[in-house]
Design a protein around this motif. Sequence first.
Motif, PDB file in Angstrom:
ATOM      1  N   CYS A 123       0.819  -1.205   0.000  1.00 46.07           N
ATOM      2  CA  CYS A 123       0.000   0.000   0.000  1.00 46.07           C
ATOM      3  C   CYS A 123       0.856   1.259   0.000  1.00 46.07           C
ATOM      4  N   HIS A 124       0.447   2.232  -0.785  1.00 45.62           N
ATOM      5  CA  HIS A 124       1.007   3.581  -0.742  1.00 45.62           C
ATOM      6  C   HIS A 124       0.113   4.368   0.213  1.00 45.62           C
ATOM      7  N   LEU A 125       0.708   4.889   1.278  1.00 40.89           N
ATOM      8  CA  LEU A 125      -0.057   5.548   2.330  1.00 40.89           C
ATOM      9  C   LEU A 125       0.155   7.057   2.274  1.00 40.89           C
ATOM     10  N   PHE A 126      -0.940   7.790   2.294  1.00 40.26           N
ATOM     11  CA  PHE A 126      -0.919   9.246   2.290  1.00 40.26           C
ATOM     12  C   PHE A 126      -1.519   9.721   3.605  1.00 40.26           C
ATOM     13  N   ALA A 127      -0.741  10.464   4.388  1.00 40.36           N
ATOM     14  CA  ALA A 127      -1.225  10.922   5.689  1.00 40.36           C
ATOM     15  C   ALA A 127      -1.426  12.428   5.683  1.00 40.36           C
ATOM     16  N   TYR A 128      -2.502  12.837   6.327  1.00 37.28           N
ATOM     17  CA  TYR A 128      -2.873  14.241   6.489  1.00 37.28           C
ATOM     18  C   TYR A 128      -3.117  14.490   7.971  1.00 37.28           C
ATOM     19  N   GLU A 129      -3.185  15.750   8.320  1.00 36.82           N
ATOM     20  CA  GLU A 129      -3.504  16.134   9.691  1.00 36.82           C
ATOM     21  C   GLU A 129      -4.590  17.193   9.668  1.00 36.82           C
ATOM     22  N   THR A 130      -5.416  17.164  10.702  1.00 42.25           N
ATOM     23  CA  THR A 130      -6.385  18.226  10.925  1.00 42.25           C
ATOM     24  C   THR A 130      -6.458  18.500  12.419  1.00 42.25           C
ATOM     25  N   ARG A 131      -7.037  19.645  12.768  1.00 40.71           N
ATOM     26  CA  ARG A 131      -7.270  20.018  14.170  1.00 40.71           C
ATOM     27  C   ARG A 131      -8.770  20.047  14.384  1.00 40.71           C
ATOM     28  N   HIS A 132      -9.213  19.315  15.410  1.00 43.10           N
ATOM     29  CA  HIS A 132     -10.650  19.221  15.684  1.00 43.10           C
ATOM     30  C   HIS A 132     -10.821  18.693  17.107  1.00 43.10           C
ATOM     31  N   ASP A 133     -11.737  19.264  17.858  1.00 38.50           N
ATOM     32  CA  ASP A 133     -11.965  18.836  19.243  1.00 38.50           C
ATOM     33  C   ASP A 133     -13.188  17.935  19.408  1.00 38.50           C
ATOM     34  N   GLY A 134     -13.829  17.582  18.316  1.00 35.54           N
ATOM     35  CA  GLY A 134     -15.017  16.762  18.424  1.00 35.54           C
ATOM     36  C   GLY A 134     -16.244  17.654  18.325  1.00 35.54           C
ATOM     37  N   PRO A 135     -17.404  17.074  18.485  1.00 31.65           N
ATOM     38  CA  PRO A 135     -17.618  15.677  18.844  1.00 31.65           C
ATOM     39  C   PRO A 135     -17.330  14.743  17.672  1.00 31.65           C
ATOM     40  N   PHE A 136     -17.158  13.458  18.007  1.00 29.52           N
ATOM     41  CA  PHE A 136     -16.928  12.430  17.005  1.00 29.52           C
ATOM     42  C   PHE A 136     -18.112  11.483  16.992  1.00 29.52           C
ATOM     43  N   VAL A 137     -18.469  11.051  15.808  1.00 25.81           N
ATOM     44  CA  VAL A 137     -19.539  10.070  15.637  1.00 25.81           C
ATOM     45  C   VAL A 137     -18.914   8.880  14.927  1.00 25.81           C
ATOM     46  N   HIS A 138     -18.681   7.802  15.679  1.00 28.32           N
ATOM     47  CA  HIS A 138     -18.031   6.623  15.121  1.00 28.32           C
ATOM     48  C   HIS A 138     -18.987   5.844  14.227  1.00 28.32           C
ATOM     49  N   GLN A 139     -18.483   5.429  13.079  1.00 27.34           N
ATOM     50  CA  GLN A 139     -19.227   4.517  12.227  1.00 27.34           C
ATOM     51  C   GLN A 139     -18.992   3.123  12.825  1.00 27.34           C
ATOM     52  N   PRO A 140     -20.017   2.460  13.389  1.00 29.81           N
ATOM     53  CA  PRO A 140     -19.816   1.203  14.117  1.00 29.81           C
ATOM     54  C   PRO A 140     -19.129   0.092  13.311  1.00 29.81           C
ATOM     55  N   SER A 141     -19.331   0.055  12.019  1.00 28.84           N
ATOM     56  CA  SER A 141     -18.680  -0.984  11.219  1.00 28.84           C
ATOM     57  C   SER A 141     -17.185  -0.722  11.053  1.00 28.84           C
ATOM     58  N   GLU A 142     -16.740   0.478  11.392  1.00 28.81           N
ATOM     59  CA  GLU A 142     -15.334   0.852  11.229  1.00 28.81           C
ATOM     60  C   GLU A 142     -14.613   1.043  12.567  1.00 28.81           C
ATOM     61  N   ILE A 143     -15.253   1.721  13.509  1.00 26.77           N
ATOM     62  CA  ILE A 143     -14.610   2.150  14.750  1.00 26.77           C
ATOM     63  C   ILE A 143     -15.370   1.587  15.951  1.00 26.77           C
ATOM     64  N   ALA A 144     -14.662   0.876  16.837  1.00 28.49           N
ATOM     65  CA  ALA A 144     -15.284   0.321  18.038  1.00 28.49           C
ATOM     66  C   ALA A 144     -15.260   1.301  19.205  1.00 28.49           C
ATOM     67  N   ASP A 145     -14.194   2.087  19.302  1.00 26.38           N
ATOM     68  CA  ASP A 145     -14.055   3.023  20.409  1.00 26.38           C
ATOM     69  C   ASP A 145     -12.970   4.029  20.061  1.00 26.38           C
ATOM     70  N   GLY A 146     -12.929   5.142  20.757  1.00 19.41           N
ATOM     71  CA  GLY A 146     -11.907   6.152  20.514  1.00 19.41           C
ATOM     72  C   GLY A 146     -11.692   7.019  21.733  1.00 19.41           C
ATOM     73  N   TRP A 147     -10.512   7.634  21.834  1.00 19.93           N
ATOM     74  CA  TRP A 147     -10.138   8.454  22.976  1.00 19.93           C
ATOM     75  C   TRP A 147      -8.961   9.338  22.608  1.00 19.93           C
ATOM     76  N   TRP A 148      -8.646  10.282  23.469  1.00 18.99           N
ATOM     77  CA  TRP A 148      -7.522  11.195  23.285  1.00 18.99           C
ATOM     78  C   TRP A 148      -6.308  10.679  24.049  1.00 18.99           C
ATOM     79  N   TRP A 149      -5.124  10.798  23.425  1.00 18.52           N
ATOM     80  CA  TRP A 149      -3.854  10.547  24.100  1.00 18.52           C
ATOM     81  C   TRP A 149      -2.896  11.673  23.759  1.00 18.52           C
ATOM     82  N   THR A 150      -1.953  11.895  24.652  1.00 22.14           N
ATOM     83  CA  THR A 150      -0.864  12.808  24.327  1.00 22.14           C
ATOM     84  C   THR A 150       0.092  12.091  23.382  1.00 22.14           C
ATOM     85  N   ARG A 151       0.950  12.845  22.741  1.00 16.34           N
ATOM     86  CA  ARG A 151       1.980  12.274  21.866  1.00 16.34           C
ATOM     87  C   ARG A 151       2.817  11.258  22.645  1.00 16.34           C
TER      88      ARG A 151
END
Length: 180
Positions: A123-151
Amino acid sequence: MQPSANHGRPDEEVVAIFDSAGNECGTAKRSRVYSEGLWHASAGVLVRSTDGNRIYVHRRSDSKAVFAGHHDCLAGGVVDPGESPEQTAHRELAEELGVGGVELTPLTQVSWDGAWNGRALRCHLFAYETRHDGPFVHQPSEIADGWWWTREELLAHLADPDWLFVPDTRVLLREFLTAP
């Protein structure tokens, strides 16, 4: 968010295929891409908090065809035919996390020639970044859970080779996150 018209049954989706140099050269069903180890491309978005101090990490659903149950910090997916990596990144960010209308900044690109369950995965992978504080709406077929971590929290987990983390993202982040 509703998936695009090409996103019905995942194994029957038609995706763009690429040569080893990163040039789009045709299309194939996703199932064939995975079974034959065909080169393809994906795009993902690293979401940082608006202050830049936290990174959004998620766990992929257990029903994913590839890297099920693994952790990741890129919302992303495979490039569709005729779609640019940036268009893919916007589409996937909206589908997986419910985030739209944000600016994306290109981070890096890597090519990954690895394996999954004993099969070649390229796979050729292309990465981008954005800034956003939420809220997040997980697509259940894709994402089971999510959270914030520091670097630092993310780097500590990435240092553990037994921690289930998407291997191509691990390679992509190696240089980006370890830079001062």
